[in-house]
Design a protein around this motif. Structure first.
Motif, short mmCIF file in Angstrom:
data_model
loop_
_atom_site.label_atom_id
_atom_site.label_comp_id
_atom_site.label_asym_id
_atom_site.label_seq_id
_atom_site.Cartn_x
_atom_site.Cartn_y
_atom_site.Cartn_z
N UNK A 28 -9.39 3.79 -2.56
CA UNK A 28 -8.96 5.18 -2.78
C UNK A 28 -8.26 5.36 -4.14
N UNK A 29 -7.42 4.39 -4.48
CA UNK A 29 -6.68 4.51 -5.75
C UNK A 29 -7.55 3.92 -6.86
N UNK A 30 -8.13 4.82 -7.67
CA UNK A 30 -9.10 4.40 -8.68
C UNK A 30 -8.39 4.00 -9.96
N UNK A 31 -7.64 2.91 -9.88
CA UNK A 31 -6.97 2.41 -11.07
C UNK A 31 -7.40 0.96 -11.26
N UNK A 54 2.43 1.73 -3.34
CA UNK A 54 1.45 2.20 -4.35
C UNK A 54 1.21 3.69 -4.19
N UNK A 55 1.14 4.15 -2.94
CA UNK A 55 0.84 5.56 -2.69
C UNK A 55 2.06 6.46 -2.91
N UNK A 92 3.65 4.46 -7.10
CA UNK A 92 2.57 4.13 -8.03
C UNK A 92 3.00 3.11 -9.10
N UNK A 125 0.84 -1.20 0.00
CA UNK A 125 0.00 0.00 0.00
C UNK A 125 0.87 1.25 0.00
N UNK A 131 3.38 0.01 -11.74
CA UNK A 131 2.45 -0.73 -12.58
C UNK A 131 2.39 -2.20 -12.16
N UNK A 155 -6.85 -2.49 2.59
CA UNK A 155 -6.17 -1.34 3.17
C UNK A 155 -6.25 -0.11 2.27
N UNK A 156 -6.24 -0.30 0.94
CA UNK A 156 -6.37 0.84 0.03
C UNK A 156 -7.76 1.46 0.14
N UNK A 157 -8.75 0.66 0.49
CA UNK A 157 -10.10 1.18 0.71
C UNK A 157 -10.73 1.82 -0.52
N UNK A 179 -5.79 -1.38 -12.29
CA UNK A 179 -4.71 -2.29 -11.89
C UNK A 179 -4.92 -2.83 -10.49
N UNK A 180 -5.37 -1.98 -9.58
CA UNK A 180 -5.54 -2.43 -8.20
C UNK A 180 -7.00 -2.70 -7.84
#
Lengths: 295, 295
Positions: free
Chosen positions: B255-258, B220-221, B224, B217, B226, B251-253, B260-261
């Motif tokens: 939040x990351x609107x990609x 990723x934050x 970022x 996490x 790939x 854990x990302x909840x 990929x995740x």
């Protein structure tokens, strides 16, 4: 002489500038951030009237920064609902064909600080802004970090401070992330009101410094910056800097054997030099780079 | 045809290879890592006999990777005391003047995986190895991350899992870092012996997956990537992968609107494709790049 437009797009205001290619400011204009139907045409009218030859944008996000994507240059999943899925870049340059570039406001800020501010001449730097939220930009090897999205440093997971009465924080997405634990609203929730009038030796700032130091430590261990710049409203309290520097060293435990963090911490974690225009200057630099890349 | 030497320098063994510029392996040799006075001349003799035209090294660290530094190419503050302050690069190339390059073993590994492995064609990737320690390499925008040192991902600070009987971990430097909480010895300390024979559904692996997911996490934050590649002895337990993927998403909840995740996590956190030679292939690629840069 070429005229380069710059936009720092924020949630409460839009700051628009026009520069020549020597970096001299020729015009500046500020607009409140209302609905996009109102604010975007007003911004376009300003830049059109200024006859700009290139445009750089540093914007609140999240943003789509993949040039090959059909939604390149859009503001995407922002909590500012009116601005969700707004094609910010395209709506300003239209079909004019002028060179243009967009990045996050915080990536723009770190670019500016590395070009001519607190990290001048450095290729590896981080800019964190701690205000109503926490955002961060990362320059690595001279390049702004993107990847699947772009840095979202504010939501890094931290461990609760043992004296924190509110160890889950206030972020709606995460149980205990940086923004939820250390942005302005988190401090306010912790002390039950506005923290602005608290004395520098209030114990809440020990907790605050611990959280921001945890973020610095994890950044040092990940992208190994030559400098970490801390800006934003919360950092207007200068007394936080020595607390954060000391706590960062404690948490590193001597593991990173670099003089930058062992001996020169006062020059390592610093305020921005370009405040409050880091983002605007960065937007200009993005526009200038786009112009130069076209040549 | 040019001959490119490659060295993956590890704490227990040295793996030496020779490749042509098409990447075909011409020779391979493995030596135990003894004292440098013994092992370095043996390595030099091998490469000299192979008449190499360039050399790439991926080594355990910490390393000095600043080309302008008088100790460039040295192993620096390693806990392997005999190897502290050893001029690894210079002692192998001497004054031969052949093109050469050095990076961490894990930066070499992520380079190899991005060139021809599990992150093929990607410019943003992370490689984490979880074994007796935890190390990590980061490729950002096609460049290996350096900065004041280089990534030391293993020592990222994590928050203790509520069911962990040993929440401070076993790292001598840090109270609760990734290596101290999630490397092999940490698992062993937690279960009171060798974890190898435990069943996949042992509760310690829920804790392990939580720690590794926290690391994913925060990566990723921050950078970022790939793709995140997890290798090393601990990850030989395949059952950890789905646990880590699920916990990372939790854990990302959202939040990351990609995609990929959000949608493709099975392809996002993956084992290395080049195991066990990611580091050696990366060393070859470093040597090849050095050769090409000379042309």
């Amino acid at each position: 002489m070429r005229r380069i437009g710059a936009l720092e797009a924020g949630g409460t205001k839009m700051v628009l500038g026009v520069y020549n290619d020597q970096g001299e400011e020729l015009a500046r204009h500020t607009l409140p951030t209302l609905a996009p139907e109102e604010t975007v045409p007003a911004m376009k009218a300003f830049f059109d009237a200024q006859h700009i030859d290139a445009l750089g944008i540093g914007s609140f996000g999240p943003l789509d920064l993949h040039p090959e994507s059909p939604t390149y240059g859009y503001i995407t999943s922002t909590p500012k609902l009116k601005w969700r899925n707004v094609p910010l870049l395209h709506s300003l340059v239209g079909d004019s064909g002028i060179p243009c570039a967009i990045d996050t406001d915080v990536n723009a800020a770190v670019l500016a600080e590395a070009e001519c501010g607190a990290a001048k001449g450095m290729k590896d730097a981080v800019y964190l802004t701690i205000g109503t939220g926490i955002g961060g930009g990362v320059l690595s090897g001279g390049n702004l970090v993107h990847g699947i999205l772009h840095p979202e440093l504010g939501h890094m997971l931290l461990r609760p401070h043992p004296d924190d009465p509110n160890p889950k924080g206030v972020c709606p997405y995460h149980n205990g992330c940086g923004e939820g634990l250390a942005a302005g609203p988190a401090i306010g929730a912790r002390v039950g009101g506005d923290a602005k009038n608290l004395p520098d030796d209030h114990p809440t700032f020990i907790i605050e410094a611990d959280y921001l130091a945890q973020m610095c430590v994890n950044l040092i261990l990940t992208v190994s910056p030559q400098r970490i710049i801390l800006g934003g409203g919360v950092m207007q309290r200068q007394a936080l800097f020595p607390l954060i520097r000391r706590r960062t060293q404690e948490l590193l435990g001597g593991y990173v054997q670099s003089p930058a963090v062992l001996e020169h911490m006062d020059e390592y974690i610093v305020p921005p030099a370009l405040f409050p225009v880091s983002g605007l200057v960065g937007a200009y630099l993005l526009g200038k780079r786009a112009l130069e890349a076209e040549k």
